[in-house]
Design an enzyme around this catalytic site. Structure first.
Site, PDB file in Angstrom:
ATOM      1  N   ASP A 198      41.239  46.644  36.776  1.00  0.00           N
ATOM      2  CA  ASP A 198      41.906  47.942  36.892  1.00  0.00           C
ATOM      3  C   ASP A 198      40.962  49.062  36.465  1.00  0.00           C
ATOM      4  OD1 ASP A 198      43.934  49.681  37.424  1.00  0.00           O
ATOM      5  OD2 ASP A 198      45.290  48.964  35.863  1.00  0.00           O
ATOM      6  N   ASN A 205      49.182  46.404  47.210  1.00  0.00           N
ATOM      7  CA  ASN A 205      48.070  47.299  47.558  1.00  0.00           C
ATOM      8  C   ASN A 205      48.079  47.728  49.031  1.00  0.00           C
ATOM      9  OD1 ASN A 205      45.647  45.760  45.282  1.00  0.00           O
ATOM     10  ND2 ASN A 205      46.995  47.510  44.951  1.00  0.00           N
ATOM     11  N   GLY A 213      39.697  53.573  40.271  1.00  0.00           N
ATOM     12  CA  GLY A 213      40.004  54.948  40.690  1.00  0.00           C
ATOM     13  C   GLY A 213      39.692  55.940  39.575  1.00  0.00           C
TER      14      GLY A 213
HETATM   15  C1  FPP Z   1      42.417  48.520  40.791  1.00  0.00           C
HETATM   16  O1  FPP Z   1      41.869  49.773  40.435  1.00  0.00           O
HETATM   17  C2  FPP Z   1      41.509  47.812  41.693  1.00  0.00           C
HETATM   18  C3  FPP Z   1      41.825  47.377  42.939  1.00  0.00           C
HETATM   19  C4  FPP Z   1      43.149  47.553  43.528  1.00  0.00           C
HETATM   20  C5  FPP Z   1      40.847  46.724  43.810  1.00  0.00           C
HETATM   21  C6  FPP Z   1      39.869  45.811  43.146  1.00  0.00           C
HETATM   22  C7  FPP Z   1      38.665  45.737  43.984  1.00  0.00           C
HETATM   23  C8  FPP Z   1      37.402  45.612  43.554  1.00  0.00           C
HETATM   24  C9  FPP Z   1      37.068  45.388  42.150  1.00  0.00           C
HETATM   25  C10 FPP Z   1      36.224  45.701  44.458  1.00  0.00           C
HETATM   26  C11 FPP Z   1      36.184  44.782  45.604  1.00  0.00           C
HETATM   27  C12 FPP Z   1      36.422  43.350  45.276  1.00  0.00           C
HETATM   28  C13 FPP Z   1      35.586  42.343  45.562  1.00  0.00           C
HETATM   29  C14 FPP Z   1      35.978  40.954  45.255  1.00  0.00           C
HETATM   30  C15 FPP Z   1      34.293  42.553  46.200  1.00  0.00           C
HETATM   31  P1  FPP Z   1      42.658  51.086  40.822  1.00  0.00           P
HETATM   32  O2  FPP Z   1      42.123  51.578  42.112  1.00  0.00           O
HETATM   33  O3  FPP Z   1      44.135  50.855  40.815  1.00  0.00           O
HETATM   34  O4  FPP Z   1      42.237  52.041  39.632  1.00  0.00           O
HETATM   35  P2  FPP Z   1      43.086  53.235  38.998  1.00  0.00           P
HETATM   36  O5  FPP Z   1      44.301  52.613  38.373  1.00  0.00           O
HETATM   37  O6  FPP Z   1      42.153  53.822  38.008  1.00  0.00           O
HETATM   38  O7  FPP Z   1      43.428  54.172  40.122  1.00  0.00           O
END
Ligand code: FPP
Length: 257
Positions: A23, A71, A26
């Site tokens: 997490d 997602n 973003g």
């Molecule tokens: C959550 O952060 C993250 C995700 C929904 C996606 C995770 C993806 C990756 C780590 C990169 C790609 C993966 C691989 C295996 C290559 P968020 O976007 O919800 O963060 P926030 O809460 O700060 O907005």
């Protein structure tokens, strides 16, 4: 066999199965005034770091929550960017996975992913099938409730066909019909970015997992931050509902190397 274990980590108490809710991508990007996708890009680099550390330090299975069923509700541009990133990761990751003896597998609903991602997943899973040091399970279009519902459907089909007596259904029966029964129990769930939610992640497998939360945003997860999470895990006393430390679950997690 463990290599270059960081100070303070006990090789005898490494978790066999670590699962991570990655997490904060973003927020990491926003803090730099960048587009969210840049946070995901840096997040993919942290995936490499944590995968190689896990394999070197004796973790046997690492499950990463890379894309949840929820997602899909994100803006189309972000979903498209994540799919492109995933395809890119799969194009470039094979040498690292081979060097570290890592087998790749998937849980969730890969059939919902674009064909270009599915094709690359198949290719990397086939190429790494013989690797035995650690399994990296990517949770893709994964939802814990959907996984349990899938297990129920598979069990119900056997009951309907007359090959399974409903009275014989036990928790072990359910566990054996999950997306990847070989994954077993989760020992340690790590969530980054200071959040304290499960978010539909491995609700069956993680009931006796130790939850470790860290304020570190996922793109900043480096060797030191990951080692700190594992040290926190090793400080916990696991009793599995009993009174003595060192009890065990009736379900098995992969044994640490
Ligand atoms: C959550 O952060 C993250 C995700 C929904 C996606 C995770 C993806 C990756 C780590 C990169 C790609 C993966 C691989 C295996 C290559 P968020 O976007 O919800 O963060 P926030 O809460 O700060 O907005």
């Amino acid at each position: 066999m463990t290599a270059d274990l960081p100070h303070g980590l006990d090789p005898a108490r490494m978790p066999g199965h670590v699962a991570v809710i990655m997490d904060g991508n973003g927020r990491w990007a926003k803090g730099k005034g960048w587009e969210r996708i840049n946070g995901h890009k840096r997040g993919a680099e942290a995936v490499r770091t944590v995968t190689t550390c896990s394999a070197r330090w004796g973790v046997r299975r690492l499950t990463l929550y890379a894309f949840s069923t929820e997602n899909w509700q994100r803006p189309a541009l972000e979903v498209e960017g994540l799919m492109r990133l995933l395809a890119d990761y799969l194009d470039h990751e094979l040498p690292t996975l081979m060097d570290n003896g890592v087998r790749l597998t998937v849980i969730g609903q890969p059939e919902r992913l674009p064909e270009r991602v599915r094709e690359r997943l198949r290719r990397v899973m086939d190429a790494t099938a013989g690797n035995a040091r650690m399994t990296l399970a990517l949770a893709l279009s994964y939802g814990g409730r959907e996984e349990i519902a899938g297990a129920c459907r598979r069990i119900a089909a056997q009951v309907a066909a007359g090959s399974l007596d409903p009275a014989a259904i036990t928790p072990e029966t359910v566990a054996a019909h999950l997306d990847d029964p070989a994954g077993g129990e989760v020992d340690c769930v790590i969530r980054t970015a200071g959040e304290h939610r499960l978010s539909n992640f491995l609700p069956w497998q993680a009931i006796y997992a130790e939850y470790v939360t860290t304020p570190v945003l996922w793109p900043d997860m480096d060797e030191a931050a990951y080692a700190a999470c594992l040290r926190e895990f090793q400080r916990r006393e696991r009793r599995f509902g009993g009174v003595e430390a060192g009890g065990t679950s009736r379900f098995r997690s992969p044994s640490p190397a």
